[in-house]
Enzyme design. Structure first.
Site, PDB file in Angstrom:
ATOM      1  N   ARG A  24       0.807  -1.053   0.071  1.00 36.80           N
ATOM      2  CA  ARG A  24       0.044   0.078  -0.045  1.00 36.80           C
ATOM      3  C   ARG A  24       0.879   1.283  -0.149  1.00 36.80           C
ATOM      4  O   ARG A  24       1.901   1.398   0.842  1.00 36.80           O
ATOM      5  CB  ARG A  24      -0.765   0.003   1.317  1.00 36.80           C
ATOM      6  N   ARG A  53      -2.460   6.408   9.780  1.00 35.28           N
ATOM      7  CA  ARG A  53      -2.271   6.084   8.312  1.00 35.28           C
ATOM      8  C   ARG A  53      -2.348   7.014   7.605  1.00 35.28           C
ATOM      9  O   ARG A  53      -2.404   8.247   7.803  1.00 35.28           O
ATOM     10  CB  ARG A  53      -3.574   5.049   8.092  1.00 35.28           C
ATOM     11  N   LYS A 113      -4.773   0.606  14.821  1.00 29.78           N
ATOM     12  CA  LYS A 113      -4.519   1.440  13.679  1.00 29.78           C
ATOM     13  C   LYS A 113      -5.065   2.900  13.890  1.00 29.78           C
ATOM     14  O   LYS A 113      -6.051   2.770  14.853  1.00 29.78           O
ATOM     15  CB  LYS A 113      -5.153   0.838  12.415  1.00 29.78           C
ATOM     16  N   LYS A 121      -6.792   6.505  12.000  1.00 32.82           N
ATOM     17  CA  LYS A 121      -7.023   7.100  10.735  1.00 32.82           C
ATOM     18  C   LYS A 121      -7.572   8.457  11.005  1.00 32.82           C
ATOM     19  O   LYS A 121      -8.482   8.882  11.789  1.00 32.82           O
ATOM     20  CB  LYS A 121      -8.299   6.668  10.039  1.00 32.82           C
ATOM     21  N   CYS A 148     -14.991  -3.332  -1.640  1.00 34.44           N
ATOM     22  CA  CYS A 148     -13.553  -3.869  -1.072  1.00 34.44           C
ATOM     23  C   CYS A 148     -13.092  -4.636  -1.649  1.00 34.44           C
ATOM     24  O   CYS A 148     -13.700  -5.224  -2.563  1.00 34.44           O
ATOM     25  CB  CYS A 148     -13.789  -4.173   0.524  1.00 34.44           C
ATOM     26  N   CYS A 197      -7.597 -10.749  -0.254  1.00 33.00           N
ATOM     27  CA  CYS A 197      -7.914 -10.599   1.494  1.00 33.00           C
ATOM     28  C   CYS A 197      -7.958 -11.818   2.105  1.00 33.00           C
ATOM     29  O   CYS A 197      -8.991 -12.397   1.892  1.00 33.00           O
ATOM     30  CB  CYS A 197      -8.792  -9.749   1.498  1.00 33.00           C
ATOM     31  N   CYS A 231     -16.361  -8.572   4.343  1.00 34.64           N
ATOM     32  CA  CYS A 231     -16.499  -9.289   5.822  1.00 34.64           C
ATOM     33  C   CYS A 231     -16.849  -8.015   6.597  1.00 34.64           C
ATOM     34  O   CYS A 231     -17.006  -6.885   6.058  1.00 34.64           O
ATOM     35  CB  CYS A 231     -15.084  -9.848   6.390  1.00 34.64           C
ATOM     36  N   CYS A 238     -14.048  -2.315   5.250  1.00 36.67           N
ATOM     37  CA  CYS A 238     -13.234  -1.400   4.327  1.00 36.67           C
ATOM     38  C   CYS A 238     -13.745  -0.485   3.427  1.00 36.67           C
ATOM     39  O   CYS A 238     -13.109   0.497   3.036  1.00 36.67           O
ATOM     40  CB  CYS A 238     -12.117  -2.345   3.737  1.00 36.67           C
TER      41      CYS A 238
HETATM   42 FE1  SRM Z   1      -9.196  -2.325   5.572  1.00 36.83          FE
HETATM   43  C1  SRM Z   1      -7.886  -5.073   7.093  1.00 36.83           C
HETATM   44  C2  SRM Z   1      -8.230  -3.620   2.628  1.00 36.83           C
HETATM   45  C3  SRM Z   1     -10.113   0.535   4.356  1.00 36.83           C
HETATM   46  C4  SRM Z   1     -11.073  -1.621   8.295  1.00 36.83           C
HETATM   47  N1  SRM Z   1      -8.127  -3.958   4.925  1.00 36.83           N
HETATM   48  C5  SRM Z   1      -7.659  -4.847   5.724  1.00 36.83           C
HETATM   49  C6  SRM Z   1      -6.829  -5.877   4.983  1.00 36.83           C
HETATM   50  C7  SRM Z   1      -5.507  -5.358   5.036  1.00 36.83           C
HETATM   51  C8  SRM Z   1      -6.954  -7.488   5.397  1.00 36.83           C
HETATM   52  C9  SRM Z   1      -5.911  -7.941   6.465  1.00 36.83           C
HETATM   53  O1  SRM Z   1      -5.863  -7.360   7.384  1.00 36.83           O
HETATM   54  O2  SRM Z   1      -5.353  -8.960   6.125  1.00 36.83           O
HETATM   55  C10 SRM Z   1      -7.315  -5.673   3.613  1.00 36.83           C
HETATM   56  C11 SRM Z   1      -6.252  -5.893   2.615  1.00 36.83           C
HETATM   57  C12 SRM Z   1      -7.056  -6.556   1.420  1.00 36.83           C
HETATM   58  C13 SRM Z   1      -6.402  -6.511  -0.052  1.00 36.83           C
HETATM   59  O3  SRM Z   1      -6.320  -7.828  -0.678  1.00 36.83           O
HETATM   60  O4  SRM Z   1      -5.830  -5.759  -0.551  1.00 36.83           O
HETATM   61  C14 SRM Z   1      -7.897  -4.333   3.777  1.00 36.83           C
HETATM   62  N2  SRM Z   1      -9.084  -1.452   3.721  1.00 36.83           N
HETATM   63  C15 SRM Z   1      -8.723  -2.225   2.633  1.00 36.83           C
HETATM   64  C16 SRM Z   1      -8.831  -1.414   1.265  1.00 36.83           C
HETATM   65  C17 SRM Z   1      -7.731  -1.479   0.337  1.00 36.83           C
HETATM   66  C18 SRM Z   1     -10.193  -1.624   0.866  1.00 36.83           C
HETATM   67  C19 SRM Z   1     -10.444  -1.109  -0.504  1.00 36.83           C
HETATM   68  O5  SRM Z   1     -10.815  -2.106  -1.342  1.00 36.83           O
HETATM   69  O6  SRM Z   1     -10.269  -0.014  -0.999  1.00 36.83           O
HETATM   70  C20 SRM Z   1      -8.750   0.060   2.210  1.00 36.83           C
HETATM   71  C21 SRM Z   1      -7.303   0.542   2.049  1.00 36.83           C
HETATM   72  C22 SRM Z   1      -7.341   1.941   2.732  1.00 36.83           C
HETATM   73  C23 SRM Z   1      -5.957   2.537   2.610  1.00 36.83           C
HETATM   74  O7  SRM Z   1      -5.433   2.865   1.387  1.00 36.83           O
HETATM   75  O8  SRM Z   1      -5.218   2.746   3.765  1.00 36.83           O
HETATM   76  C24 SRM Z   1      -9.332  -0.170   3.220  1.00 36.83           C
HETATM   77  N3  SRM Z   1     -10.278  -0.862   6.185  1.00 36.83           N
HETATM   78  C25 SRM Z   1     -10.571   0.386   5.432  1.00 36.83           C
HETATM   79  C26 SRM Z   1     -11.799   1.116   5.966  1.00 36.83           C
HETATM   80  C27 SRM Z   1     -12.332   2.726   5.332  1.00 36.83           C
HETATM   81  C28 SRM Z   1     -11.667   3.785   5.700  1.00 36.83           C
HETATM   82  O9  SRM Z   1     -10.763   3.577   6.843  1.00 36.83           O
HETATM   83  O10 SRM Z   1     -12.391   4.690   5.351  1.00 36.83           O
HETATM   84  C29 SRM Z   1     -12.045   0.465   7.228  1.00 36.83           C
HETATM   85  C30 SRM Z   1     -13.053   1.010   7.993  1.00 36.83           C
HETATM   86  C31 SRM Z   1     -12.746   2.126   8.756  1.00 36.83           C
HETATM   87  C32 SRM Z   1     -12.341   1.502   9.801  1.00 36.83           C
HETATM   88  O11 SRM Z   1     -10.719   1.670  10.037  1.00 36.83           O
HETATM   89  O12 SRM Z   1     -12.792   1.567  11.178  1.00 36.83           O
HETATM   90  C33 SRM Z   1     -11.092  -0.611   7.172  1.00 36.83           C
HETATM   91  N4  SRM Z   1      -9.511  -3.065   7.420  1.00 36.83           N
HETATM   92  C34 SRM Z   1     -10.274  -2.621   8.251  1.00 36.83           C
HETATM   93  C35 SRM Z   1     -10.253  -3.740   9.446  1.00 36.83           C
HETATM   94  C36 SRM Z   1     -11.264  -3.400  10.680  1.00 36.83           C
HETATM   95  C37 SRM Z   1     -10.622  -2.492  11.959  1.00 36.83           C
HETATM   96  C38 SRM Z   1     -11.302  -2.521  12.978  1.00 36.83           C
HETATM   97  O13 SRM Z   1     -11.321  -1.511  13.701  1.00 36.83           O
HETATM   98  O14 SRM Z   1     -11.855  -3.405  13.380  1.00 36.83           O
HETATM   99  C39 SRM Z   1      -9.522  -4.601   9.239  1.00 36.83           C
HETATM  100  C40 SRM Z   1      -9.017  -5.466   9.990  1.00 36.83           C
HETATM  101  C41 SRM Z   1      -8.108  -5.106  11.359  1.00 36.83           C
HETATM  102  O15 SRM Z   1      -7.430  -4.384  11.136  1.00 36.83           O
HETATM  103  O16 SRM Z   1      -7.887  -6.290  12.044  1.00 36.83           O
HETATM  104  C42 SRM Z   1      -8.932  -4.248   7.955  1.00 36.83           C
HETATM  105 FE1  SF4 Z   2     -11.157  -7.804   3.302  1.00 40.87          FE
HETATM  106 FE2  SF4 Z   2     -12.894  -7.364   4.862  1.00 40.87          FE
HETATM  107 FE3  SF4 Z   2     -11.436  -5.433   4.386  1.00 40.87          FE
HETATM  108 FE4  SF4 Z   2     -13.281  -6.560   2.547  1.00 40.87          FE
HETATM  109  S1  SF4 Z   2     -13.769  -5.605   4.442  1.00 40.87           S
HETATM  110  S2  SF4 Z   2     -10.994  -6.019   2.324  1.00 40.87           S
HETATM  111  S3  SF4 Z   2     -12.883  -8.545   3.088  1.00 40.87           S
HETATM  112  S4  SF4 Z   2     -10.754  -7.124   5.337  1.00 40.87           S
END
Ligand code: SRM
Ligand code: SF4
Length: 571
Positions: free
Chosen positions: A77, A146, A210, A212, A432, A438, A477, A481
């Protein structure tokens, strides 16, 4: 002697502590030619450097049957504060994606680039290529601040420039100071053991989870400010930014069946002058560093710190570190979270074109050479590229002289045709990544949502709703995201081919959606939604958004934290 009554910290805390400022065994693991992945402890640390080990889940079962190891590969990323990069940087990302990754670029929901499918032996070369483009990946992931998001639409140029500068300043100020990144990826000489290294803001164990940060410029709430730990809302007087309202404590992630976890909207904490904002960001981080839960990672985000202790307590902690009181929040109004497509002219006379990039995936298809088209534009473009918070792209700052050339390329590569053909629903869609990369995906998302929208477009056509802006988002899930809990129609993967459906978020991002139906199968979704869309077409009030309608007529009740959201735990 260890104190057995001391609370047991999560294992990641020990790992960070022992890692010597994020070094751990990363270098050794990268050098291991036998394993295509890296051990779990190393995988936790590489996240701070902006890369995740993944495997191709499409071939997982087949490989298991053949007793083969998983098909390991890495996701990288790239941080892009405020989403702005140069045409040259676009070209470099484009080239790296072809040389070392799977030939595609993902524009994320947080204005970053992602590469997928990078093999271990190419990881360092890719990192070096990114740095050669004067971009980096440190703190793109991990328990740190981030990528800082910011409204990328330059039509209010002055306000936008201020907001973007704030995003960049916060990003710089909160970037980890460790030299580990430079040593590991850029071959910098190791810091001598006699030299004392420090992380003045984070300390050795960084944050509990994390973190944000976003900056919004009303009336657009495209950053989805209420979804983030920390937000700044630009307050404008006569087109100039006079200060910022501060929001704290938002987040999306939850776990199915765990009522202790829930999405939460950020709350307004106060107002500050522009010159105070970076320091306030630091102090907010410090409070979360000191009080965030370091035992239970499912409860470690700042939203829980605030939910448990209260906003008033949190504000006082911030103010005591600042040494002054925050002012009362000022008036502002958001009208929507989506992008506005097509050309606009900024007050500086430059032209900006917002293009629809379905789910942010930049790739060439046989009938739609989008990636090539964008590359050709980058070659002649004299402005910038802006990644939006909705996975789209702005060709920004186009001069009047260059506009006809860009228009010609847009036409030639069909870039606006997709835009013209798309329904309001599609133009407001986000998904996402989910499968196949993922590791946490329970269901498809990016590969499925476009087809589902096509199915729903039939219903929209029947009801005369094709042009309606309806925000639809899907995740594989419950981590959220693509911010599905802030969609008017949100889908959250429950298991293969099954989704929970949420309805009723406000179109301006100020109200969460609520759970409506659980475990709806692919083939049932269209018919499940048909009567709701039909009724919306017939019974909506003048100018009423779909989410407001769904809430008003009672398909769902307003969301209450940890209340109507969860189904019983599944064993
Ligand atoms: Fe996310 C984890 C992709 C925005 C909440 N997210 C992941 C991971 C890294 C999976 C992992 O931990 O193994 C995913 C990688 C997938 C892949 O194959 O690329 C992933 N998140 C993404 C992206 C690429 C989605 C997309 O299709 O655009 C976004 C990348 C953002 C960036 O450039 O930094 C992405 N993730 C978000 C958002 C939206 C936002 O921030 O506006 C959220 C919800 C907001 C938040 O953080 O509460 C988000 N991602 C999560 C979470 C749950 C966090 C939590 O508090 O529970 C995880 C899992 C974790 O952290 O344990 C996660
Ligand atoms: Fe992966 Fe769940 Fe985030 Fe989608 S929402 S990219 S399935 S961690």
């Amino acid at each position: 002697m260890s104190d057995s009554s001391a609370p047991k910290l999560h294992k990641n805390e020990g790992l960070k502590d022992r890692s010597n400022y994020l070094r751990g065994n990363i270098l050794e693991s990268l050098a291991d030619p036998v394993n295509g992945g890296v051990p779990e402890e190393v995988a936790q640390l590489t996240k701070f450097h902006g890369t995740y080990v993944q495997d191709d889940r499409d071939v997982r079962n087949e490989r298991r049957k053949k007793k083969l190891d998983k098909a390991y590969m890495f996701m990288i990323r790239v941080r892009v504060p405020g989403g702005v990069c140069t045409p040259q940087q676009w070209l470099q990302m484009d080239e790296l994606s072809d040389t070392y990754a799977n030939g595609t670029l993902k524009l994320t929901t947080r204005q970053a680039f992602q590469f997928h499918g990078v093999l271990k032996f190419n990881l360092k070369k890719t990192m070096q290529g990114i740095n050669a483009a004067l971009m980096d990946t440190i703190a793109a992931c991990g328990d740190v601040n981030r990528n800082v998001m910011c409204n990328p639409n330059p039509y209010q140029s002055e306000a936008h420039a201020d907001a973007l500068k704030l995003a960049q300043d916060i990003s710089d100020h909160l970037t980890p100071q460790t030299r580990a990144y430079h040593e590991i990826w850029l071959d910098e000489e190791p810091v001598a053991s006699s030299e004392k290294e420090e992380e003045p803001i984070y300390g050795k164990t960084y944050l509990p989870r994390k973190f944000k940060t976003v900056v919004a410029v009303p009336p657009m709430n495209d950053v989805d400010i209420y979804a983030h730990d920390l937000g700044f809302i630009a307050i404008l007087e006569e087109g100039k930014v006079v200060g910022y309202n501060i929001t704290v404590g938002g987040g999306m992630g939850m776990t199915h069946g765990n009522a202790e976890t829930y999405p939460r909207l950020a709350q307004l904490m106060g107002f500050c002058k522009p010159e105070q904002a970076v320091d306030i960001a630091e102090k907010v981080v410090l409070v979360q560093r000191d009080y965030g839960d370091r035992q239970n990672r499912a409860h470690a985000r700042m939203k829980y710190t605030i939910a448990d202790r209260g906003l008033e307590w949190f504000r006082q902690e911030v103010e005591s570190r600042l040494g002054y009181k925050l002012e009362e929040p000022r008036e502002f109004k958001f009208d929507h979270t989506g992008d506005r497509y097509g050309w606009v002219e900024g007050i500086d006379g430059k032209h900006h074109l917002t293009l629809f990039i379905q789910n942010g995936r930049v790739k060439d298809l046989p009938d739609y050479p989008m990636k090539t088209g964008l590359r050709e534009i980058a070659k002649i473009h004299d402005g910038d590229f802006r990644l939006t918070c909705n996975q789209n792209l702005i060709i920004g700052g186009v001069s009047a002289e260059n506009k006809p050339k860009i228009e010609k390329l847009v036409e030639e590569y069909g870039l606006s045709k997709r835009l013209e053909e798309a329904s309001g629903l599609r133009l407001n869609s986000m998904a996402c990544v989910a499968l196949p990369t993922c590791g946490l995906a329970l269901a498809e998302s990016e590969r499925y949502l476009p087809d589902l929208v096509t199915e729903l477009e039939d219903v929209l056509d029947e009801c005369g709703l094709r042009q309606e802006d309806i925000v639809i988002r899907m995740t594989g899930c419950p981590n959220g995201c693509a911010r599905p809990y802030l969609a008017e129609i949100g889908f959250v993967g429950k298991g293969p081919g099954k989704y929970n459906i949420y309805l009723g978020a406000a179109a301006n991002g100020s109200r969460l959606a609520s759970l409506w139906q659980t475990s709806v199968k692919h083939e049932e979704i269209k018919e499940t939604l048909r009567p709701v869309l039909q009724r919306y077409a017939k019974e909506r009030e003048e100018g009423e958004h779909f989410g407001d309608f769904a809430m008003r007529v009672g398909y769902v009740k307003p969301f209450e934290y940890g209340n109507n959201y969860h189904e019983p735990a599944v064993n």
